[in-house]
Design a protein around this motif. Structure first.
Motif, PDB file in Angstrom:
ATOM      1  N   GLY A 103       0.817  -1.201   0.000  1.00 60.81           N
ATOM      2  CA  GLY A 103       0.000   0.000   0.000  1.00 60.81           C
ATOM      3  C   GLY A 103       0.851   1.251   0.000  1.00 60.81           C
ATOM      4  N   LEU A 104       0.488   2.206  -0.848  1.00 58.23           N
ATOM      5  CA  LEU A 104       1.106   3.531  -0.867  1.00 58.23           C
ATOM      6  C   LEU A 104       0.142   4.481  -0.185  1.00 58.23           C
ATOM      7  CD1 LEU A 104       3.102   5.743  -1.875  1.00 58.23           C
ATOM      8  CD2 LEU A 104       1.785   5.775  -4.008  1.00 58.23           C
ATOM      9  N   GLY A 105       0.599   5.142   0.859  1.00 62.57           N
ATOM     10  CA  GLY A 105      -0.337   6.005   1.554  1.00 62.57           C
ATOM     11  C   GLY A 105       0.344   6.959   2.515  1.00 62.57           C
ATOM     12  N   ALA A 106      -0.488   7.594   3.323  1.00 64.82           N
ATOM     13  CA  ALA A 106      -0.008   8.552   4.313  1.00 64.82           C
ATOM     14  C   ALA A 106      -0.899   8.502   5.540  1.00 64.82           C
ATOM     15  CB  ALA A 106       0.000   9.961   3.730  1.00 64.82           C
ATOM     16  N   VAL A 107      -0.263   8.657   6.690  1.00 68.08           N
ATOM     17  CA  VAL A 107      -0.968   8.860   7.952  1.00 68.08           C
ATOM     18  C   VAL A 107      -0.706  10.302   8.368  1.00 68.08           C
ATOM     19  CG1 VAL A 107      -1.077   8.267  10.402  1.00 68.08           C
ATOM     20  CG2 VAL A 107      -0.850   6.452   8.673  1.00 68.08           C
ATOM     21  N   VAL A 108      -1.765  11.073   8.492  1.00 73.69           N
ATOM     22  CA  VAL A 108      -1.668  12.471   8.908  1.00 73.69           C
ATOM     23  C   VAL A 108      -2.236  12.562  10.320  1.00 73.69           C
ATOM     24  CG1 VAL A 108      -2.399  14.829   8.443  1.00 73.69           C
ATOM     25  CG2 VAL A 108      -1.844  13.296   6.537  1.00 73.69           C
ATOM     26  N   THR A 109      -1.436  13.086  11.237  1.00 72.58           N
ATOM     27  CA  THR A 109      -1.826  13.100  12.643  1.00 72.58           C
ATOM     28  C   THR A 109      -1.864  14.514  13.185  1.00 72.58           C
ATOM     29  OG1 THR A 109      -0.930  10.891  12.976  1.00 72.58           O
ATOM     30  CG2 THR A 109      -1.224  12.260  14.943  1.00 72.58           C
ATOM     31  N   GLU A 110      -3.034  14.918  13.616  1.00 68.54           N
ATOM     32  CA  GLU A 110      -3.267  16.173  14.318  1.00 68.54           C
ATOM     33  C   GLU A 110      -4.001  15.768  15.590  1.00 68.54           C
ATOM     34  OE1 GLU A 110      -3.572  20.553  14.522  1.00 68.54           O
ATOM     35  OE2 GLU A 110      -2.760  19.446  12.828  1.00 68.54           O
ATOM     36  N   VAL A 111      -3.246  15.341  16.590  1.00 70.67           N
ATOM     37  CA  VAL A 111      -3.718  14.744  17.838  1.00 70.67           C
ATOM     38  C   VAL A 111      -4.249  13.327  17.582  1.00 70.67           C
ATOM     39  CG1 VAL A 111      -5.211  14.966  19.874  1.00 70.67           C
ATOM     40  CG2 VAL A 111      -4.184  17.009  18.837  1.00 70.67           C
ATOM     41  N   ARG A 112      -5.114  13.158  16.562  1.00 70.68           N
ATOM     42  CA  ARG A 112      -5.614  11.846  16.162  1.00 70.68           C
ATOM     43  C   ARG A 112      -5.135  11.564  14.736  1.00 70.68           C
ATOM     44  NH1 ARG A 112      -9.846  10.117  19.379  1.00 70.68           N
ATOM     45  NH2 ARG A 112     -10.674   8.836  17.702  1.00 70.68           N
ATOM     46  N   SER A 113      -4.877  10.299  14.440  1.00 71.21           N
ATOM     47  CA  SER A 113      -4.360   9.898  13.133  1.00 71.21           C
ATOM     48  C   SER A 113      -5.469   9.588  12.149  1.00 71.21           C
ATOM     49  CB  SER A 113      -3.487   8.645  13.282  1.00 71.21           C
ATOM     50  OG  SER A 113      -2.336   8.898  14.053  1.00 71.21           O
ATOM     51  N   ASP A 114      -5.204   9.878  10.858  1.00 73.88           N
ATOM     52  CA  ASP A 114      -6.035   9.314   9.789  1.00 73.88           C
ATOM     53  C   ASP A 114      -5.118   8.690   8.750  1.00 73.88           C
ATOM     54  OD1 ASP A 114      -5.643  10.749   7.279  1.00 73.88           O
ATOM     55  OD2 ASP A 114      -6.770  12.417   8.098  1.00 73.88           O
ATOM     56  N   TRP A 115      -5.647   7.707   8.003  1.00 75.42           N
ATOM     57  CA  TRP A 115      -4.826   6.914   7.086  1.00 75.42           C
ATOM     58  C   TRP A 115      -5.501   6.852   5.733  1.00 75.42           C
ATOM     59  CZ3 TRP A 115      -4.467   0.877   7.482  1.00 75.42           C
ATOM     60  CH2 TRP A 115      -3.468   0.396   6.630  1.00 75.42           C
ATOM     61  N   SER A 116      -4.784   7.232   4.694  1.00 75.24           N
ATOM     62  CA  SER A 116      -5.250   7.035   3.325  1.00 75.24           C
ATOM     63  C   SER A 116      -4.263   6.109   2.635  1.00 75.24           C
ATOM     64  CB  SER A 116      -5.327   8.369   2.579  1.00 75.24           C
ATOM     65  OG  SER A 116      -4.055   8.998   2.564  1.00 75.24           O
ATOM     66  N   VAL A 117      -4.777   5.143   1.845  1.00 76.90           N
ATOM     67  CA  VAL A 117      -3.886   4.150   1.249  1.00 76.90           C
ATOM     68  C   VAL A 117      -4.510   3.572  -0.012  1.00 76.90           C
ATOM     69  CG1 VAL A 117      -4.809   2.228   2.636  1.00 76.90           C
ATOM     70  CG2 VAL A 117      -2.430   2.133   1.793  1.00 76.90           C
ATOM     71  N   GLY A 118      -3.680   3.192  -0.967  1.00 79.63           N
ATOM     72  CA  GLY A 118      -4.110   2.500  -2.185  1.00 79.63           C
ATOM     73  C   GLY A 118      -3.063   1.475  -2.578  1.00 79.63           C
ATOM     74  N   HIS A 119      -3.487   0.380  -3.193  1.00 77.95           N
ATOM     75  CA  HIS A 119      -2.571  -0.709  -3.546  1.00 77.95           C
ATOM     76  C   HIS A 119      -1.621  -0.314  -4.676  1.00 77.95           C
ATOM     77  CE1 HIS A 119      -5.583  -3.912  -1.875  1.00 77.95           C
ATOM     78  NE2 HIS A 119      -4.979  -3.225  -0.931  1.00 77.95           N
ATOM     79  N   VAL A 120      -0.367  -0.714  -4.523  1.00 81.39           N
ATOM     80  CA  VAL A 120       0.657  -0.547  -5.562  1.00 81.39           C
ATOM     81  C   VAL A 120       1.474  -1.846  -5.649  1.00 81.39           C
ATOM     82  CG1 VAL A 120       0.853   1.985  -5.548  1.00 81.39           C
ATOM     83  CG2 VAL A 120       2.156   0.636  -3.878  1.00 81.39           C
ATOM     84  N   ASP A 121       0.784  -2.961  -5.806  1.00 85.02           N
ATOM     85  CA  ASP A 121       1.458  -4.261  -5.816  1.00 85.02           C
ATOM     86  C   ASP A 121       2.528  -4.352  -6.898  1.00 85.02           C
ATOM     87  OD1 ASP A 121       0.036  -5.324  -3.625  1.00 85.02           O
ATOM     88  OD2 ASP A 121      -1.657  -5.823  -4.921  1.00 85.02           O
ATOM     89  N   ASP A 122       2.360  -3.625  -7.998  1.00 82.05           N
ATOM     90  CA  ASP A 122       3.350  -3.648  -9.072  1.00 82.05           C
ATOM     91  C   ASP A 122       4.652  -2.941  -8.683  1.00 82.05           C
ATOM     92  OD1 ASP A 122       1.718  -1.306  -9.106  1.00 82.05           O
ATOM     93  OD2 ASP A 122       2.409  -0.831 -11.127  1.00 82.05           O
ATOM     94  N   TRP A 123       4.690  -2.274  -7.542  1.00 85.14           N
ATOM     95  CA  TRP A 123       5.906  -1.627  -7.064  1.00 85.14           C
ATOM     96  C   TRP A 123       6.804  -2.588  -6.291  1.00 85.14           C
ATOM     97  CZ3 TRP A 123       5.130   4.094  -5.140  1.00 85.14           C
ATOM     98  CH2 TRP A 123       4.567   4.847  -6.177  1.00 85.14           C
ATOM     99  N   HIS A 124       6.329  -3.794  -6.025  1.00 83.77           N
ATOM    100  CA  HIS A 124       7.123  -4.778  -5.277  1.00 83.77           C
ATOM    101  C   HIS A 124       8.456  -4.988  -5.987  1.00 83.77           C
ATOM    102  CE1 HIS A 124       7.741  -7.958  -2.389  1.00 83.77           C
ATOM    103  NE2 HIS A 124       6.541  -7.735  -1.889  1.00 83.77           N
ATOM    104  N   GLY A 125       9.563  -4.932  -5.240  1.00 86.47           N
ATOM    105  CA  GLY A 125      10.889  -5.122  -5.806  1.00 86.47           C
ATOM    106  C   GLY A 125      11.544  -3.854  -6.317  1.00 86.47           C
TER     107      GLY A 125
END
Length: 195
Positions: A103-125
């Motif tokens: 998964g390619l994503g980001a966790v943005v935390t302003e006291v509490r965290s949120d997570w956005s993510v999407g699959h990038v299986d072709d990036w393996h290796g």
């Protein structure tokens, strides 16, 4: 992308000491401590502040790139770039291996965290590069595999008046033995546009 200056691995300070470090030929191999992670409250109910992040100052108007490779075979193995004001205000962006997918994503935390993510299986290796640009009111996250096209990952609010630092990070919430090879750490001018 703007011209960049290399940052030495010795120019940063670790948020938490890794299990092992080895610098050779310009790369840095870092072994995560089992149970390391960064998260605050949302959905899971816990606070984890045990990631391994090697941080150097990041000013408004600057960008930072981190390139790395990892085996991606342990649940929640993660690596990328960490941007930190303090323990309640930070961003981690990069790759996390979860439920059999990269998964390619980001966790943005302003006291509490949120997570956005999407699959990038072709990036393996691939060698993966994550780039953050600091604007007066935001951090812009981009990423790419090898020398592919940059992808916009996140536009996140971020306090331009606060001192912040950024750099390579890794964590291994569920296992021991994760080794990430960081291959490049640079600083340049921030991206001037989103598109």
């Amino acid at each position: 992308m703007p011209e960049s200056d290399m940052i030495s691995w010795s120019d940063g300070d670790w948020t938490r000491t890794p299990a092992a470090l080895s610098a050779e030929g310009g790369t840095l191999d870092v072994t995560a401590v089992e149970g390391s992670d960064a998260w605050r409250h949302t959905a899971y109910g816990f606070v984890h502040d045990t990631e391994h992040a090697l941080l150097a100052p990041l000013a408004v108007g600057e960008a930072m790139d981190v390139s790395f490779r990892a085996p991606w075979d342990g649940q929640f193995d993660q690596a990328g770039i960490f941007v930190r004001i303090d323990h309640e205000h930070w961003i981690k962006a990069g790759i996390e291996f979860a439920d059999g997918h990269l998964g390619l994503g980001a966790v943005v935390t302003e006291v509490r965290s949120d997570w956005s993510v999407g699959h990038v299986d072709d990036w393996h290796g691939s060698e993966i590069t994550v780039r953050v640009s600091r604007w007066p009111d935001a951090v812009i996250v981009r990423a790419r595999a090898s020398h592919g096209e940059w992808r916009l990952v996140r536009v996140a609010p971020f306090d331009g008046g606060a001192a912040a630092s950024a750099g390579p990070f890794l964590a291994a919430p569920t296992r021991s033995g994760l080794v990430v090879r960081f291959t490049r750490w640079t600083r340049s001018a921030a991206d001037a546009a989103l598109h």
